[in-house]
Design an enzyme around this catalytic site. Structure first.
Site, short mmCIF file in Angstrom:
data_model
loop_
_atom_site.label_atom_id
_atom_site.label_comp_id
_atom_site.label_asym_id
_atom_site.label_seq_id
_atom_site.Cartn_x
_atom_site.Cartn_y
_atom_site.Cartn_z
N LYS A 195 0.83 -1.21 0.00
CA LYS A 195 0.00 0.00 0.00
C LYS A 195 0.87 1.27 0.00
O LYS A 195 0.57 2.26 -0.68
CB LYS A 195 -0.92 0.02 1.23
CG LYS A 195 -1.78 1.28 1.40
CD LYS A 195 -2.67 1.56 0.19
CE LYS A 195 -3.83 2.48 0.51
NZ LYS A 195 -3.52 3.71 1.20
N GLU A 202 1.10 6.76 -6.69
CA GLU A 202 0.03 7.75 -6.82
C GLU A 202 0.59 9.18 -6.84
O GLU A 202 0.17 10.01 -7.65
CB GLU A 202 -0.93 7.56 -5.62
CG GLU A 202 -2.07 8.54 -5.50
CD GLU A 202 -2.75 8.37 -4.13
OE1 GLU A 202 -3.15 7.24 -3.79
OE2 GLU A 202 -2.85 9.37 -3.39
#
Lengths: 347, 347, 347, 347
Positions: A195, A202
């Site tokens: 993650k 991102e």
């Protein structure tokens, strides 16, 4: 929904917007949630979706059948505080799931601590944000495989499901968990590690779009009058920069048939359709930890991540943290060239 | 000073601070300068150092013996304007020297144009800034070798001379021009190309020091109270950032015995001794062309220059030019996560 | 040399090239060194400079008067091993100095551990490398001020002294320690923190020069024939890249009168004078920790260091660590465009 | 398909894979294409889809009704060669469309040249690659609005159409061209400018994913034995890097419900499903012009693009172009520290 899934029971602590939506999604899939949050209204809202509310952490533990599963959906800073209360109440064979944005290094420490109580620890990186209720949650999972297996119905209930995207050519047969939107990534820390990197990526993606759109935005640079002094770099061919692009339409355009289509671009198109000038934003961009940790992990590994760090540093700079460095450079320029910096803009 | 050098005569247009000091240095070396500048006082000051003042460009040309040498020391934007007036007055065999900060691409164009008049063009990148009067000028020279040879006494007069630095071990015998501080770098454009890269490097060096000092400056980050919200990255171990470094002394320290000693560091130490907080500077740092051209040339060549562009982009950002990119990122964060940016700092 | 200085006695463990030179410098300044190293010859060489050799760590401690000062000059990985042997032999009031390249975070841990034994810990970042014997050592010092004061004669003996550089204008009177080449930077970790940043800056400076020289090296790109296919970016104006620069001479040139003169440039000029093609080097550049730690500290602080990380990542890449990232990009290019990568160069 | 659209006729030069697919798509939409390519088989294939083949450029022009529209789909290097032949055959009011990957600066030059013949020039950036036949082509268009209007049926036929993506919330009514996949971006050069930036963004996106996946790939760094020497940076906590991630599954996972889903990620998942080790790729990544031009335009504009240039420089480095820079750094390390670089890896 199979009988197995229906029987899974889950304690759930932390009913923020994301937590509430997750509980709702699990209840709809037949998973019994016993929930706690310090905010009474949040508990009330959860019960309206079929969950059972607990009055306290003790009460929550009491209401769960052994072996217990307790999912935490808390701000990073609060996780250890809650664990300190929760763990003494648990028994051998119980499981704690951290679904927040913890640093995976913390997972390793916590897993070891819980292991001393024979309590299993599962770390789950959850992506989905405010859209998860509707789209489902992408879940990256680390911890003992036994706990993963036991909790799989919950992961499946939260996940978007295979229909959320066209199947990859070359994938066939019964869809794998990854294709449904959840994945067992390895031992403790693995979930939050993946993650963390996800969020690092991102940052890079966001900055790539943002920089490109900024180049479009300034494609009219040749129209502006430019001071001709030693402190202003000349624009040699102003005739090349005479464009006023319809940026909102460009973003919309790129959503179809282009190589750079993405969900982030879809969202940007919506925002731009409202006001492509984005005047409501001040230019300060926060960062929240994962981008930093990704860069630091890459450095430990000896892996070059110039794009990811450039994105990260862009945020630091937007927060004003380049100030002293710039002052140092101005001082140098003054010292060797007698330069007096101009004061418009940043000044 | 040899008889040869004494006989060299030079027209000189552009008596800014740098031009005046150069004329003075050449006069002292026995080179006759005929000077022109639109400012009468500048002409007057040059004559006080022994130069002959001209009333106009025509007058300047008239006062020079053939073959003429005319050195321009002008802002980039003015060079072509002056050339338009000057070149029609010159004759075959004359030479024009551009000692300003022209883009070498302009040199190629101008050299070709002057060549049609059989006038030679010499491009000289000059480093030295406000210190050149005292330290001498480092000169990077491009153009026809014939013109270089003819002008060598002027270059030698302007140069710092071999004693300005200890001779490199392995260099012996009669010092080469490079060791004295001037170098024939190749055909037209070569001088300004090397100067361009010199300044590109300068940007990188400055930023390297500036970033490092900024890390020292913020080594007390752990002392500051930090909001614990989703928009603020946590500092996991505040106890590691409790230092208030005496930055001015650190800079002074590094001047002796360390690997990073340099003239830039020497200057920084002087500035810092006055006020290490550098509060007088706003944080806006100008750029003036060469850094941009270096990066663009590197890209044409396919050569990676991440450090030089990072330094360049830091300046662009200090000028506020990252604004729209940051607004785009805030819009994305709002769209996918409901994030509201904080407004302190940059806002 | 004052009587005080003459009386200082120092244990010294680790007689590598740097350690030996430091001992020699201290002995010459009248500081008595009792030395130990596992290599007998190194001990022997130290005694030839007047030091007293010990047979073991126990022997070294036994030969020192209380309160003892023991300076470690060891590879990072060995420091804790030696401390484990040494500390139990020490007494309240003794001092251990770590002059190696430890991470300052380790200093904090060690200082706390030694403090439990009432032993003081001093961390000293030492710059000077193989040149220190001749130039002196630049020292950045952290720890209890009491210990610093007691050891100051040793720091002064190792330091280059004020004459190693011209005094900064605005500095006058009795030179400060910083002007002599050593500085008390603050409590424990401060010395290695400043040294860490020093090396981070060094990485940036080196890369700035290296990139610029690479741009000069490739300024003949227009002379090369270029495949005209979809996998090769076109060079639009090859006539702009026709230069073969005498790079060794350029480096020599910049040493005098230019803004970018530095000790690193001096050294580069010497290397280049031998063979400016540098063919003997393979292109692999090691990194040794401080650059990584600087970047990671900057990230913790929220300080943008794009130049320092670009320099660091350049080294990672030179070590081949970008491989998988590049393979991913080739796979993408194949997938969306049917591109087949060319195999010359890196392949 | 309206009667208007049915009547549009188009000359088309350049029947590579992309050109052929475009002709086919237009023929299917009722647009008559008269095609030419030097390869006879390509012409034959186009006729099998209903196009009319021409034997030569003259023949192609002869077969078109006035006002003529001629679409070029050619390698950048060939466009001017074909224009030299084509333009003399055209008449006032005719239009030439360049659908290749030309630099927008070339568009400005060509538009001006054609304008002297009263021939209109339209520049179209086309994204879609080998997938366009199936997905449609995203088109960014610049030039005289009159020509754009006349050609709109062709753009619409090539475009993916509004159904290729869900409509953005806040967009309603008759879909705009941007929503169908083509957009009039402004006067000449505007189309290729927007396409240039599009590709610049693409470089950034690709590198962001690639770097992140490389961090995952090397998350087992702690398992490897590490030489403990001065040329190898230590890994302080190897226990944090013990993961062997199933990278192909991670990529598949991120396609559903995560923030970083994109078409590029979809494609990567397909490639990874075949062989996540990507061993078939050597690590050399080509670049083809647009990334360079984007960076250079940004620099002209003064816009910081650290992410886009980091991505670009990663490709340059993968091509081996960092070599001399690295040799310079090794020479410096040798000079100041006596470092001998290790030879494994890159060497």
């Amino acid at each position: 929904m199979s009988a197995d899934k229906a029987r899974l029971q889950l304690g759930f602590i932390g009913l923020g917007r994301m937590g509430l939506n997750m509980v709702r999604r699990m209840q709809e899939a037949g998973i019994d949630c016993v929930v706690f949050d310090t905010h009474v209204e949040a508990r009330r809202e959860a019960t309206s979706h079929g969950a059972t509310a607990a009055e306290s952490i003790q009460d929550l533990v009491a209401k769960l059948d052994a072996p217990r599963n307790v999912w935490l959906m808390l701000p990073t800073a609060v996780v250890d505080v809650v664990l300190d209360q929760l763990v003494p109440l648990l028994h051998a064979g119980d499981t704690v799931i951290d679904g927040g944005n913890s640093h995976y290094v913390e997972d390793l420490r916590r897993a070891e601590a819980l292991n001393r109580h024979q309590v299993m620890y599962v770390d789950v990186g959850v992506s989905g944000g405010v859209w998860g209720r509707e789209r489902g949650y992408c879940q990256m999972i680390g911890g003992p495989e036994l706990a993963y297996k036991r909790l799989e119905p919950a992961f499946a209930a939260l996940a978007p499901g295979v229909d959320a995207a066209p199947r990859s050519e070359s994938r066939s047969g019964e869809p794998s968990p990854a294709e449904k939107g959840y994945l067992y990534c390895g031992l403790n820390g693995a979930g939050h590690f993946v993650k963390m990197v996800h969020n690092g990526i991102e940052y890079g993606l966001m900055a790539a779009y943002a920089e490109g759109l900024n180049v479009l935005k300034n494609a009219n640079a040749g129209k502006q009058t430019r001071t001709a002094d030693a402190e202003t770099a000349p624009l040699e061919r102003p005739e090349l920069y005479q464009y006023d692009f319809p940026i909102g339409d460009v973003v919309e355009l790129w959503r179809r048939g282009s190589v750079i289509g993405s969900w982030l671009l879809d969202l940007t198109a919506v925002e731009m359709a409202r006001d492509a000038s984005l005047k409501g934003y001040t230019g300060r961009v926060s960062d929240s930890g994962e981008g930093r940790w990704t860069a630091q992990a890459a450095i430990d590994e000896g892996v070059p991540v110039p794009v990811l760090t450039a994105a990260l540093f862009g945020r630091f700079t937007s927060q004003g943290n380049d100030l002293y460095a710039n002052q140092v450079m101005s001082a140098m320029r003054h010292a060797f060239g007698g330069h007096q910096e101009k004061t418009e803009g940043k000044g």
